[in-house]
Design a protein around this motif. Structure first.
Motif, PDB file in Angstrom:
ATOM      1  N   ALA A 114       8.029  -4.209  -1.623  1.00 24.90           N
ATOM      2  CA  ALA A 114       7.729  -5.107  -0.502  1.00 24.90           C
ATOM      3  C   ALA A 114       7.183  -4.338   0.710  1.00 24.90           C
ATOM      4  O   ALA A 114       6.101  -4.663   1.200  1.00 24.90           O
ATOM      5  CB  ALA A 114       8.956  -5.948  -0.136  1.00 24.90           C
ATOM      6  N   PRO A 115       7.872  -3.288   1.191  1.00 24.77           N
ATOM      7  CA  PRO A 115       7.279  -2.596   2.345  1.00 24.77           C
ATOM      8  C   PRO A 115       5.957  -1.900   2.014  1.00 24.77           C
ATOM      9  O   PRO A 115       5.082  -1.802   2.873  1.00 24.77           O
ATOM     10  CB  PRO A 115       8.351  -1.575   2.750  1.00 24.77           C
ATOM     11  CG  PRO A 115       9.290  -1.477   1.596  1.00 24.77           C
ATOM     12  CD  PRO A 115       9.212  -2.783   0.876  1.00 24.77           C
ATOM     13  N   PHE A 116       5.781  -1.457   0.772  1.00 29.92           N
ATOM     14  CA  PHE A 116       4.494  -0.851   0.397  1.00 29.92           C
ATOM     15  C   PHE A 116       3.373  -1.892   0.443  1.00 29.92           C
ATOM     16  O   PHE A 116       2.260  -1.599   0.854  1.00 29.92           O
ATOM     17  CB  PHE A 116       4.579  -0.207  -0.996  1.00 29.92           C
ATOM     18  CG  PHE A 116       4.889   1.276  -0.959  1.00 29.92           C
ATOM     19  CD1 PHE A 116       3.886   2.222  -1.010  1.00 29.92           C
ATOM     20  CD2 PHE A 116       6.193   1.728  -0.855  1.00 29.92           C
ATOM     21  CE1 PHE A 116       4.164   3.591  -0.972  1.00 29.92           C
ATOM     22  CE2 PHE A 116       6.494   3.095  -0.820  1.00 29.92           C
ATOM     23  CZ  PHE A 116       5.475   4.038  -0.870  1.00 29.92           C
ATOM     24  N   MET A 117       3.673  -3.112  -0.015  1.00 30.86           N
ATOM     25  CA  MET A 117       2.654  -4.173   0.047  1.00 30.86           C
ATOM     26  C   MET A 117       2.300  -4.475   1.502  1.00 30.86           C
ATOM     27  O   MET A 117       1.142  -4.659   1.856  1.00 30.86           O
ATOM     28  CB  MET A 117       3.184  -5.461  -0.599  1.00 30.86           C
ATOM     29  CG  MET A 117       3.076  -5.509  -2.091  1.00 30.86           C
ATOM     30  SD  MET A 117       1.367  -5.604  -2.657  1.00 30.86           S
ATOM     31  CE  MET A 117       0.947  -7.294  -2.244  1.00 30.86           C
TER      32      MET A 117
ATOM     33  N   ALA B 265       3.029   8.089  -1.460  1.00 30.40           N
ATOM     34  CA  ALA B 265       4.044   7.842  -2.492  1.00 30.40           C
ATOM     35  C   ALA B 265       5.420   7.627  -1.882  1.00 30.40           C
ATOM     36  O   ALA B 265       5.733   8.133  -0.803  1.00 30.40           O
ATOM     37  CB  ALA B 265       4.089   9.026  -3.456  1.00 30.40           C
ATOM     38  N   ASP B 266       6.228   6.888  -2.624  1.00 26.65           N
ATOM     39  CA  ASP B 266       7.636   6.749  -2.289  1.00 26.65           C
ATOM     40  C   ASP B 266       8.287   8.122  -2.448  1.00 26.65           C
ATOM     41  O   ASP B 266       7.836   8.914  -3.274  1.00 26.65           O
ATOM     42  CB  ASP B 266       8.262   5.801  -3.322  1.00 26.65           C
ATOM     43  CG  ASP B 266       9.251   4.873  -2.717  1.00 26.65           C
ATOM     44  OD1 ASP B 266      10.142   5.371  -2.008  1.00 26.65           O
ATOM     45  OD2 ASP B 266       9.152   3.656  -2.954  1.00 26.65           O
ATOM     46  N   VAL B 267       9.368   8.345  -1.723  1.00 21.08           N
ATOM     47  CA  VAL B 267      10.006   9.652  -1.799  1.00 21.08           C
ATOM     48  C   VAL B 267      10.571   9.905  -3.214  1.00 21.08           C
ATOM     49  O   VAL B 267      10.707  11.044  -3.635  1.00 21.08           O
ATOM     50  CB  VAL B 267      11.065   9.791  -0.683  1.00 21.08           C
ATOM     51  CG1 VAL B 267      12.337   9.052  -1.022  1.00 21.08           C
ATOM     52  CG2 VAL B 267      11.323  11.228  -0.330  1.00 21.08           C
ATOM     53  N   SER B 268      10.839   8.826  -3.955  1.00 24.33           N
ATOM     54  CA  SER B 268      11.334   9.006  -5.326  1.00 24.33           C
ATOM     55  C   SER B 268      10.191   9.136  -6.334  1.00 24.33           C
ATOM     56  O   SER B 268      10.435   9.197  -7.537  1.00 24.33           O
ATOM     57  CB  SER B 268      12.246   7.838  -5.715  1.00 24.33           C
ATOM     58  OG  SER B 268      11.553   6.638  -5.539  1.00 24.33           O
TER      59      SER B 268
ATOM     60  N   VAL C 229       4.105  10.680   2.308  1.00 21.74           N
ATOM     61  CA  VAL C 229       5.271   9.937   1.837  1.00 21.74           C
ATOM     62  C   VAL C 229       5.428   8.704   2.717  1.00 21.74           C
ATOM     63  O   VAL C 229       5.200   8.768   3.918  1.00 21.74           O
ATOM     64  CB  VAL C 229       6.539  10.817   1.977  1.00 21.74           C
ATOM     65  CG1 VAL C 229       7.802   9.979   1.919  1.00 21.74           C
ATOM     66  CG2 VAL C 229       6.583  11.857   0.871  1.00 21.74           C
ATOM     67  N   PHE C 230       5.783   7.576   2.094  1.00 26.25           N
ATOM     68  CA  PHE C 230       6.238   6.438   2.896  1.00 26.25           C
ATOM     69  C   PHE C 230       7.729   6.303   2.597  1.00 26.25           C
ATOM     70  O   PHE C 230       8.125   5.996   1.479  1.00 26.25           O
ATOM     71  CB  PHE C 230       5.452   5.176   2.536  1.00 26.25           C
ATOM     72  CG  PHE C 230       5.915   3.939   3.273  1.00 26.25           C
ATOM     73  CD1 PHE C 230       6.472   4.006   4.551  1.00 26.25           C
ATOM     74  CD2 PHE C 230       5.778   2.680   2.704  1.00 26.25           C
ATOM     75  CE1 PHE C 230       6.896   2.868   5.228  1.00 26.25           C
ATOM     76  CE2 PHE C 230       6.198   1.526   3.360  1.00 26.25           C
ATOM     77  CZ  PHE C 230       6.759   1.629   4.623  1.00 26.25           C
TER      78      PHE C 230
ATOM     79  N   LYS D 194       2.599  16.475   4.438  1.00 28.80           N
ATOM     80  CA  LYS D 194       1.991  16.543   5.777  1.00 28.80           C
ATOM     81  C   LYS D 194       2.364  15.330   6.644  1.00 28.80           C
ATOM     82  O   LYS D 194       2.468  15.442   7.857  1.00 28.80           O
ATOM     83  CB  LYS D 194       0.475  16.660   5.633  1.00 28.80           C
ATOM     84  CG  LYS D 194      -0.204  16.931   6.937  1.00 28.80           C
ATOM     85  CD  LYS D 194      -1.569  17.538   6.778  1.00 28.80           C
ATOM     86  CE  LYS D 194      -2.186  17.730   8.163  1.00 28.80           C
ATOM     87  NZ  LYS D 194      -3.617  17.795   8.118  1.00 28.80           N
ATOM     88  N   TRP D 195       2.515  14.176   5.996  1.00 28.72           N
ATOM     89  CA  TRP D 195       2.868  12.969   6.751  1.00 28.72           C
ATOM     90  C   TRP D 195       4.066  12.283   6.096  1.00 28.72           C
ATOM     91  O   TRP D 195       4.058  12.055   4.888  1.00 28.72           O
ATOM     92  CB  TRP D 195       1.724  11.963   6.748  1.00 28.72           C
ATOM     93  CG  TRP D 195       0.445  12.464   7.330  1.00 28.72           C
ATOM     94  CD1 TRP D 195       0.086  12.482   8.649  1.00 28.72           C
ATOM     95  CD2 TRP D 195      -0.679  12.998   6.608  1.00 28.72           C
ATOM     96  NE1 TRP D 195      -1.180  12.995   8.790  1.00 28.72           N
ATOM     97  CE2 TRP D 195      -1.671  13.328   7.557  1.00 28.72           C
ATOM     98  CE3 TRP D 195      -0.935  13.246   5.271  1.00 28.72           C
ATOM     99  CZ2 TRP D 195      -2.896  13.878   7.201  1.00 28.72           C
ATOM    100  CZ3 TRP D 195      -2.145  13.795   4.907  1.00 28.72           C
ATOM    101  CH2 TRP D 195      -3.112  14.102   5.863  1.00 28.72           C
TER     102      TRP D 195
END
Ligand code: UDP
Length: 474
Positions: free
Chosen positions: A30-33, A137-140, A157-158, A236-237
Motif C-alpha cells: 500500500a505505501p509503495f503504491m 526497494a523495501d528494506v526486506s 530504500v523505502f 544512498k537514500w
C-alpha cells in the motif's frame, strides 16, 4: 518479454523511470503504491513489481477503471499513465499458504531476482529514453538493491515502518555491549532506553523484534536486524514515511534519511488486497459530526474469539455509533462470531465491514476517534486526518508507535490489557470517554494535522525532499 507500456506522446522525451520493489504484504504494497503515485506527480515513470498472487488480489479489489488504466493506458489522467504493475511468480505452489512470511521471503529470494534482472535488461533495451535509472526497494528486499548495483543502477530504500524504530536497529551493537539485551535480543533489564533527542524512552517490551510467546519468530526478526543495519548504512537514500516536523532528530540518525511523508493515496489506488466497502461512507454521512468510533486493526492483527467478544461488547458499552472493520481472517483459522444478540442490539448504531476505504473514513467529519493497532501507515493516516487515536498495538513497531502517540505527541491513549493481555469492555468505555473529553489531545491532534498538511504541500519539507530525490536519480 512484453513490457506492455508505452506512451507515444512522450517518445522523444527522456524521463526518469523507477522500479519499486515492495515486500508482498498489505502494509508494504500500500505505501509503495502511494509512493508510485507521488512519484508520478513529479513526472516520474514507475514500474512496481509484485508477486502474481498479490497482483491478482489487488486487481480483484481495484476499481475496474483503474485496472484498465494500468493495463491499457487509455485516456486516464497523465500521472496514472506513468504507473504500471508487473507480476512475477513467487516460487510457491498455487495452494501453498502465503501467511508464513519467512517461507514466502525464502521462496521470493530464490526466484524473483532472476525475473527482476531480466525485466530491467528488457526494459532498458526496449524503452530507449525511458530506461530504469533507480530501484527503490523495501528494506526486506535487499536482493533487489544487489541487482541494481550489478546492473549499474542507483538504489534507494523505502522504509515503510516507523522511523522511530531506526535507532533500535542502528544502536544494536551498543545494546549488546552494554548488556541491555541478550544475544537473542531478549531484554536483560527492565529499564527504559533513551533512543534519541525528543522521542520518548523505549521500554524493553517495545523492542520491535520482541514477540512474547513466539520465540522462533523473535529469533527470525532479531537475526534480520544486522541485515537491515547494513542496508540502511550502505544505501544512498532511505525514504521514510515521516515528516521533519514530527521529530527532526530522526534525520540526524543517518545522513541518508529522506523524509517524504505523510504518504497518502488521496483517492488514487492504494493496492488494497480486500475490496473496499464504500457503503460505510454513506452510513457515515448519516451520523452526527464527531460521533463515530472507527475501529480497524490493519491487515495482519489477529484476535482470539474471547478478545473479539470483549471488543464487540466494549463497542456496545460505549453507547456510541461505531464503524468496525472485521477482516475475514481476523480470527485465526475461523470466521469471527459475534456475541449472542450483539448484531441485533447494535443494528441502529453499528456498521461492520470487511475492509474500509480507510483514508476516506478517517477524513470523514462524523469520525470522532480511531481505535487502531498502531500500524505505521494507519498511524500516519490518522495523524494526517486529525483523528485522536485509541491504541491497541499487536506486533513489531506498533508498541513503540503507541508510546510515541501517547507519550510523545500526546494525540492518543493506550488501552491496557489485564494480566492475561485481554482488553476489557470497561477499559474500552473508560478510555473512549477520556479520549473524547480531552481538550489537550484534541488541540494536539489539530496541530499535528496542520503540520502534516504543510509538509506535503508544494514547498513543504516532504514535497521538497521528494523533488530533490527525483532530481538526483535522473
Ligand atoms: N486499510 C484499509 N482499510 C481497512 C484497514 C486498513 O485501507 O479497512 C489500510 C490502511 O489505510 C493502511 C494499511 O491498510 O494503509 C495497513 O497498514 P498498517 O501499516 O497500518 O498496518 P499493517 O496492515 O501493516 O499491520
Amino acid at each position: 518479454m512484453e513490457t506492455g507500456y508505452s506512451d507515444p506522446t512522450r517518445s522523444s522525451e527522456a524521463i526518469s523511470h523507477l522500479l519499486l520493489v515492495p515486500h508482498p504484504a498489505q502494509g508494504h504494497v500500500a505505501p509503495f503504491m502511494k509512493l508510485a503515485y507521488r512519484l508520478a506527480d513529479c513526472q516520474v515513470k514507475v514500474t512496481l513489481v509484485t508477486t502474481e498472487f498479490i497482483y491478482a488480489r489487488m486487481m480483484k479489489s481495484m476499481k475496474p477503471t483503474f485496472v484498465a488504466g494500468m493495463q491499457t493506458l487509455p485516456e486516464m489522467g497523465e500521472e496514472q499513465q506513468l504507473v504500471r504493475i508487473i507480476p512475477f511468480p513467487d516460487g510457491l505452489e498455487p495452494d501453498d499458504v502465503r501467511r508464513d512470511a519467512a517461507a514466502m521471503s525464502q521462496s521470493i529470494y530464490r526466484v524473483m531476482p532472476g525475473y527482476l534482472e531480466d525485466l530491467i535488461k528488457t526494459v532498458n533495451q526496449q524503452e530507449g529514453n525511458q530506461k530504469i535509472a533507480c530501484v527503490v526497494a523495501d528494506v526486506s528486499c535487499g536482493w533487489a538493491l544487489e541487482i541494481a548495483a550489478k546492473l549499474g543502477l542507483k538504489g534507494a530504500v523505502f522504509f515503510t515502518a516507523s522511523p522511530g524504530i531506526l535507532p533500535m536497529t542502528l544502536q544494536i551493537s551498543k545494546f549488546l555491549e552494554s548488556g541491555i539485551i541478550n544475544t537473542d535480543g531478549t531484554p536483560r533489564r527492565n529499564e527504559n532506553i533513551e533512543l534519541s533527542a525528543n522521542l520518548p524512552p523505549l521500554s524493553p517490551a517495545e523492542l520491535f523484534w520482541n514477540c512474547p510467546g513466539n520465540p522462533s519468530l523473535q529469533n527470525r526478526m532479531f537475526a534480520f536486524v544486522p541485515t537491515i543495519y547494513q542496508i540502511l548504512k550502505s544505501c544512498k537514500w532511505v525514504l521514510c514515511n515521516w515528516f521533519n516536523e514530527l521529530e527532526p532528530s530522526v534525520t540526524d540518525l543517518l545522513p541518508n534519511i529522506v523524509t517524504i511523508g505523510p504518504i497518502l493515496a488521496n483517492g488514487k489506488p492504494s493496492g488494497n488486497f480486500w475490496l473496499e466497502d464504500f457503503s460505510c461512507l454513506s452510513w457515515l454521512d448519516r451520523q452526527t459530526p464527531k460521533s463515530v468510533i472507527y475501529a480497524a486493526f490493519g491487515s495482519s492483527s489477529m484476535f482470539s474469539q474471547h478478545q473479539l467478544n470483549e471488543l464487540a461488547l466494549g463497542l456496545e458499552l460505549t453507547g456510541k455509533p461505531f464503524l468496525w472493520v472485521v477482516r475475514p481472517d481476523l480470527i485465526d483459522g475461523n470466521f469471527a462470531e459475534f456475541p449472542e444478540g450483539f448484531t441485533e442490539r447494535v443494528a441502529n448504531r453499528g456498521k461492520i465491514v470487511e475492509w474500509a476505504p480507510q483514508e476516506q473514513v478517517l477524513a470523514h467529519p462524523s469520525v470522532a476517534c480511531y481505535l487502531t493497532h498502531c500500524g505505521w501507515n494507519s498511524t500516519m493516516e490518522g495523524l494526517s486526518m486529525g483523528v485522536p487515536l485509541l491504541c491497541w498495538p499487536y506486533f513489531g513497531d506498533q508498541f513503540y508507535n503507541k508510546t510515541c502517540i501517547c507519550e510523545g505527541w500526546k494525540i492518543g491513549l493506550w488501552l491496557k490489557g489485564d494480566e492475561k493481555g485481554i482488553v476489557s469492555r470497561q477499559e474500552m468505555k473508560k478510555k473512549v470517554d477520556e479520549l473524547l473529553s480531552s481538550v489537550v489531545i484534541r488541540e494536539n491532534v489539530l496541530k499535528m494535522k496542520e503540520l502534516a498538511e504543510k509538509s506535503g504541500r508544494a514547498g513543504g519539507s516532504s514535497s521538497r525532499n521528494l523533488e530533490e530525490f527525483v532530481k538526483q536519480i535522473v
